[in-house]
Motif scaffolding. Structure first.
Motif, PDB file in Angstrom:
ATOM      1  N   THR A 209      32.247  50.039  34.485  1.00  0.00           N
ATOM      2  CA  THR A 209      31.990  48.496  34.934  1.00  0.00           C
ATOM      3  C   THR A 209      30.702  48.613  34.496  1.00  0.00           C
ATOM      4  O   THR A 209      29.901  48.983  34.159  1.00  0.00           O
ATOM      5  CB  THR A 209      31.892  48.904  36.858  1.00  0.00           C
TER       6      THR A 209
ATOM      7  N   GLU B 238      41.209  41.799  39.112  1.00  0.00           N
ATOM      8  CA  GLU B 238      41.052  42.314  39.836  1.00  0.00           C
ATOM      9  C   GLU B 238      40.739  42.336  40.903  1.00  0.00           C
ATOM     10  O   GLU B 238      39.453  41.539  41.429  1.00  0.00           O
ATOM     11  CB  GLU B 238      39.810  43.886  39.685  1.00  0.00           C
TER      12      GLU B 238
ATOM     13  N   VAL C 283      37.590  39.036  42.056  1.00  0.00           N
ATOM     14  CA  VAL C 283      36.644  39.628  42.051  1.00  0.00           C
ATOM     15  C   VAL C 283      35.549  40.612  40.682  1.00  0.00           C
ATOM     16  O   VAL C 283      34.553  40.691  40.494  1.00  0.00           O
ATOM     17  CB  VAL C 283      35.945  41.291  43.089  1.00  0.00           C
ATOM     18  N   GLY C 284      36.760  40.061  39.569  1.00  0.00           N
ATOM     19  CA  GLY C 284      36.706  41.000  38.731  1.00  0.00           C
ATOM     20  C   GLY C 284      37.532  41.009  37.596  1.00  0.00           C
ATOM     21  O   GLY C 284      39.388  40.175  37.702  1.00  0.00           O
TER      22      GLY C 284
ATOM     23  N   LYS D 150      32.517  43.017  36.379  1.00  0.00           N
ATOM     24  CA  LYS D 150      32.572  42.317  38.240  1.00  0.00           C
ATOM     25  C   LYS D 150      31.035  41.839  38.459  1.00  0.00           C
ATOM     26  O   LYS D 150      30.244  42.393  37.404  1.00  0.00           O
ATOM     27  CB  LYS D 150      32.199  43.620  38.814  1.00  0.00           C
ATOM     28  N   SER D 151      30.776  40.778  38.976  1.00  0.00           N
ATOM     29  CA  SER D 151      29.245  40.650  38.995  1.00  0.00           C
ATOM     30  C   SER D 151      28.192  41.140  39.690  1.00  0.00           C
ATOM     31  O   SER D 151      28.828  42.295  40.601  1.00  0.00           O
ATOM     32  CB  SER D 151      29.178  39.329  40.547  1.00  0.00           C
TER      33      SER D 151
END
Length: 218
Positions: A74, A150, A199-200, A215-216
């Motif tokens: 990630t 995602e 979200v991603g 992702k954030s």
């Protein structure tokens, strides 16, 4: 509404057994969609849950000394990942991808020239902005980087594929030529089912590859 000068392109969205259509209503020129009618872009928006038995194998052929990002990693938005895949049979591409940001938009804002039916309105449109740098020796011109969205439901969403320029989010494929050392911005469109949240973004060249996800950090 009717497009000035004729019928405009059509966006076909497939999700399970439902088919939703966005019909153009002003400006632009027509094309041919997957069903043989007047059309332009098309997208398969059905979510895919990542496999829990995914492997960590990259294809051989990356330049000597290249350190590839571990599959399943990630990565924070704004950070790089170095990946390798086979964009065409017998060709290995090695690139550095930086996913800059995920932008939620609306059909009213970004699809103003399209007629949106009730089924399509159940999707949430998103743009993913990224930079891609060619670290290998192959010319990757015209290739689409296997970058999925995602969703908050832990499903991968396929990118929308446009047959002509979609000005609010362009380009989605690598330019021709795209030789070693070249870096370009790309923009990819996703339509998330059920008005879901993206979200991603995930690099996943094959179904048995453990996705690398941006992702954030928050």
């Amino acid at each position: 509404m009717t497009r000035r000068g004729g019928t405009g392109p059509t966006l076909v969205v497939s999700a399970l057994l439902a088919v939703a259509v966005l019909s153009g209503c002003s400006g632009g020129s027509g094309g041919s969609d997957a069903s043989g009618g007047s059309g332009g872009p098309s997208a398969s928006a059905a979510g895919r849950t990542p496999s829990t038995s995914a492997t960590t194998a990259y294809p051989s052929g990356a330049p000597t000394g290249t350190v590839l990002t571990e599959p399943g990693t990630t990565v924070a938005l704004g950070s790089d990942a170095t990946v390798s895949w086979e964009p065409r049979q017998g060709q290995v591409g090695t690139v550095r991808i930086k996913v800059d940001r995920i932008e939620r938009t609306t059909f009213v804002k970004s699809f103003r020239d399209w007629r949106v039916d009730a089924t399509t309105k159940t999707y949430a449109p998103y743009f993913v902005h990224a930079h891609v740098t060619n670290l290998g020796t192959s010319d990757l011109g015209g290739a689409a980087v296997p970058l999925y969205g995602e969703s908050a439901a832990n499903a991968l969403v396929e990118p929308a594929v446009f047959k002509e320029t979609f000005k609010p989010c362009h380009p989605s494929v690598l330019p021709k030529p795209f030789p070693a050392g070249r870096s370009v911005p790309v923009c990819v469109v996703y339509l998330v089912p059920g008005r879901g949240q993206l979200v991603g973004a995930a690099f996943r060249p094959t179904q048995d590859f453990a996705p690398i996800v941006w992702k954030s950090a928050s």
